[in-house]
Design a protein around this motif. Structure first.
Motif, PDB file in Angstrom:
ATOM      1  N   ALA A 362     -39.767 -53.578  21.274  1.00  0.00           N
ATOM      2  CA  ALA A 362     -38.980 -53.084  22.403  1.00  0.00           C
ATOM      3  C   ALA A 362     -38.575 -51.626  22.210  1.00  0.00           C
ATOM      4  CB  ALA A 362     -37.739 -53.958  22.581  1.00  0.00           C
ATOM      5  N   LEU A 363     -38.172 -51.251  21.011  1.00  0.00           N
ATOM      6  CA  LEU A 363     -37.754 -49.866  20.769  1.00  0.00           C
ATOM      7  C   LEU A 363     -38.930 -48.909  20.942  1.00  0.00           C
ATOM      8  CD1 LEU A 363     -35.296 -50.238  17.750  1.00  0.00           C
ATOM      9  CD2 LEU A 363     -34.868 -50.520  20.200  1.00  0.00           C
ATOM     10  N   LYS A 364     -40.098 -49.309  20.481  1.00  0.00           N
ATOM     11  CA  LYS A 364     -41.295 -48.493  20.702  1.00  0.00           C
ATOM     12  C   LYS A 364     -41.581 -48.346  22.191  1.00  0.00           C
ATOM     13  CE  LYS A 364     -44.009 -49.180  16.473  1.00  0.00           C
ATOM     14  NZ  LYS A 364     -45.336 -49.622  15.950  1.00  0.00           N
ATOM     15  N   ALA A 365     -41.378 -49.423  22.948  1.00  0.00           N
ATOM     16  CA  ALA A 365     -41.635 -49.374  24.388  1.00  0.00           C
ATOM     17  C   ALA A 365     -40.675 -48.428  25.087  1.00  0.00           C
ATOM     18  CB  ALA A 365     -41.540 -50.780  24.985  1.00  0.00           C
ATOM     19  N   VAL A 366     -39.402 -48.429  24.666  1.00  0.00           N
ATOM     20  CA  VAL A 366     -38.431 -47.498  25.253  1.00  0.00           C
ATOM     21  C   VAL A 366     -38.860 -46.062  24.990  1.00  0.00           C
ATOM     22  CG1 VAL A 366     -36.056 -46.656  25.142  1.00  0.00           C
ATOM     23  CG2 VAL A 366     -36.497 -49.117  25.142  1.00  0.00           C
ATOM     24  N   ALA A 367     -39.233 -45.777  23.738  1.00  0.00           N
ATOM     25  CA  ALA A 367     -39.644 -44.411  23.384  1.00  0.00           C
ATOM     26  C   ALA A 367     -40.879 -43.996  24.165  1.00  0.00           C
ATOM     27  CB  ALA A 367     -39.912 -44.319  21.885  1.00  0.00           C
ATOM     28  N   ALA A 368     -41.855 -44.882  24.286  1.00  0.00           N
ATOM     29  CA  ALA A 368     -43.072 -44.558  25.026  1.00  0.00           C
ATOM     30  C   ALA A 368     -42.777 -44.354  26.503  1.00  0.00           C
ATOM     31  CB  ALA A 368     -44.101 -45.673  24.844  1.00  0.00           C
ATOM     32  N   HIS A 369     -41.914 -45.150  27.052  1.00  0.00           N
ATOM     33  CA  HIS A 369     -41.531 -45.074  28.461  1.00  0.00           C
ATOM     34  C   HIS A 369     -40.895 -43.711  28.771  1.00  0.00           C
ATOM     35  CE1 HIS A 369     -40.149 -47.018  32.269  1.00  0.00           C
ATOM     36  NE2 HIS A 369     -39.105 -46.222  32.133  1.00  0.00           N
ATOM     37  N   LEU A 370     -39.964 -43.299  27.908  1.00  0.00           N
ATOM     38  CA  LEU A 370     -39.307 -42.011  28.132  1.00  0.00           C
ATOM     39  C   LEU A 370     -40.227 -40.844  27.827  1.00  0.00           C
ATOM     40  CD1 LEU A 370     -35.814 -42.850  26.595  1.00  0.00           C
ATOM     41  CD2 LEU A 370     -36.393 -42.689  29.031  1.00  0.00           C
ATOM     42  N   SER A 371     -41.049 -40.980  26.810  1.00  0.00           N
ATOM     43  CA  SER A 371     -41.964 -39.906  26.430  1.00  0.00           C
ATOM     44  C   SER A 371     -43.002 -39.657  27.509  1.00  0.00           C
ATOM     45  CB  SER A 371     -42.663 -40.252  25.118  1.00  0.00           C
ATOM     46  OG  SER A 371     -43.529 -39.224  24.718  1.00  0.00           O
ATOM     47  N   ALA A 372     -43.377 -40.703  28.212  1.00  0.00           N
ATOM     48  CA  ALA A 372     -44.405 -40.575  29.247  1.00  0.00           C
ATOM     49  C   ALA A 372     -43.848 -39.973  30.537  1.00  0.00           C
ATOM     50  CB  ALA A 372     -45.026 -41.932  29.546  1.00  0.00           C
ATOM     51  N   GLY A 373     -42.556 -39.671  30.547  1.00  0.00           N
ATOM     52  CA  GLY A 373     -41.962 -39.021  31.715  1.00  0.00           C
ATOM     53  C   GLY A 373     -41.561 -39.975  32.800  1.00  0.00           C
ATOM     54  N   ARG A 374     -41.499 -41.269  32.460  1.00  0.00           N
ATOM     55  CA  ARG A 374     -41.126 -42.242  33.480  1.00  0.00           C
ATOM     56  C   ARG A 374     -39.617 -42.432  33.512  1.00  0.00           C
ATOM     57  NH1 ARG A 374     -45.879 -44.678  31.340  1.00  0.00           N
ATOM     58  NH2 ARG A 374     -44.666 -46.044  29.978  1.00  0.00           N
ATOM     59  N   LEU A 375     -38.904 -41.345  33.291  1.00  0.00           N
ATOM     60  CA  LEU A 375     -37.445 -41.373  33.312  1.00  0.00           C
ATOM     61  C   LEU A 375     -36.985 -41.269  34.767  1.00  0.00           C
ATOM     62  CD1 LEU A 375     -35.140 -39.460  30.874  1.00  0.00           C
ATOM     63  CD2 LEU A 375     -34.587 -39.582  33.289  1.00  0.00           C
TER      64      LEU A 375
END
Length: 378
Positions: A362-375
């Motif tokens: 889950a923590l990796k998914a959060v980081a990937a989600h934010l890193s990909a600009g899907r903020l």
């Protein structure tokens, strides 16, 4: 012989549902020493909607919190507070959370600072150079580097479900008034020093005592001067102490701090040791904590297969690294994604491979989600 409740209080305070309360009220349970803050520096906030994020088999963050007993969850991106939640019954932004072995990673940060100040001369110094009373024990010639990388060769596999294991005797002594120093000194050599990884709370405890001897200060005072007063902490933190006098902090596991302030330390590590543009931790020490001394999948029986290890931090295969504490405490730093996550929990047991694996996913998914600009800003 029957064991009385006083000797078993460590078991009681860690059992659900009591641990939801005790993990935010350790200062009501044991003596403490304050880590004084300086001038608070509130986070810039840019809230993000993580409701669309999924991990694993389609789980979302609400599922994570329910399935892994989350009590506090704080996410930073580029030093901004983008998300926080406090599902725990007694958790809130100002609550000081029991961080268990995340304390080890914070201890490593302070050791790096003491090395830069030449208070510790070098990582190859032996324990006995700072604690002469450890001469004649298995720890006397173990080096600071070997303590940091858990290769002392002292003690056996750290297990919580064996009644007379070293860690259980240590826990009972801490809470019940036993002699913690003598328990650590009595640990026997089980391997050649520097030979193999064996996760060891004793190694960290000795490292904390070395740091106190080198600096001439308690862990709490040194943490206040070198960390809390410099990172803009919002609230004092504390170490809880042994019952027996002379009381000592458990550098291996007794730090209590707010999730936000722990995230501030993670941000320092993400920023190569800087806080508000000022050097707090040596840059080379930050790098030493990111680069695995033991590769992912090589830790053996005292580490999960998705972790490596370096400098009192658990390393991952994507360049992220994390402090980890029993019952589900995490300080997760992904320098490439510019993401820091704090997750505090109240697991029913000290160790839980399934909950740990799910949390890291889950923590990796959060980081990937934010890193990909899907903020998605709220």
């Amino acid at each position: 012989m029957t064991t009385n409740w006083w000797e078993r209080q460590g078991d009681l305070i860690m059992r659900r549902p009591f641990n939801e309360w005790t993990f935010t009220h350790m200062n009501w349970v044991l003596p403490t020493e304050r880590i004084a803050k300086g001038q608070p520096n509130p986070f810039p906030e840019e809230p993000a909607d993580l409701g669309l994020l999924t991990y694993g088999d389609g789980y979302n963050l609400d599922d994570l919190h329910r399935r892994t007993n989350t009590t506090a969850f704080v996410v930073l991106r580029d030093g901004m507070l983008v998300h926080e939640a406090y599902p725990g019954a007694f958790a809130r932004p100002g609550a000081r959370m029991q961080l268990f072995s995340v304390s080890k990673s914070v201890l490593s940060i302070m050791v790096g600072i003491a090395l830069a100040e030449k208070l510790i001369a070098g990582v190859d110094d032996p324990v006995s150079a700072y604690r002469p009373d450890f001469r004649g024990t298995a720890y006397q010639d173990v080096t600071v580097a070997q303590l940091l990388d858990m290769t002392s060769g002292v003690g056996d596999l750290e297990v919580w479900d064996v009644e007379d294991s070293g860690i259980k005797r240590f826990e009972r002594a801490v809470a019940g008034g036993g002699d913690v120093v003598e328990i650590v000194k009595s640990a026997r050599r089980s391997a050649t020093k520097g030979e193999r990884f064996n996760y060891s709370t004793f190694d960290s405890q000795v490292l904390g005592w070395v740091l106190e001897a080198a600096t001439g200060e308690t862990l709490a005072r040194y943490a206040s001067r070198k960390l809390w007063r410099r990172i803009g902490a919002e609230r004092d933190a504390y170490y809880w102490l042994t019952r027996r006098r002379p009381r000592t902090a458990i550098g291996a596991g007794s730090l209590n701090a707010t999730a936000r302030d722990l995230a501030r330390l993670g941000q320092v590590m993400a920023d190569d040791g800087l806080a508000a543009g000022e050097r707090v931790v040596p840059a080379d020490w930050v790098r030493r904590s990111r680069v695995p001394r033991h590769g992912v999948g090589t830790l053996g029986p005292s580490g999960y297969p998705h972790y490596g290890y370096a400098n009192h931090w658990w390393t991952l295969d994507d360049g992220a690294f994390t402090g980890v504490g029993v019952h589900g405490q995490y300080l997760y730093v992904d320098p490439a994604a510019r993401v820091v996550i704090v997750k505090c929990s109240a697991w029913p047991t000290q160790d839980d491979p399934a909950r740990d694996k799910e949390t890291i996913s889950a923590l990796k998914a959060v980081a990937a989600h934010l890193s990909a600009g899907r903020l998605i800003r709220t």
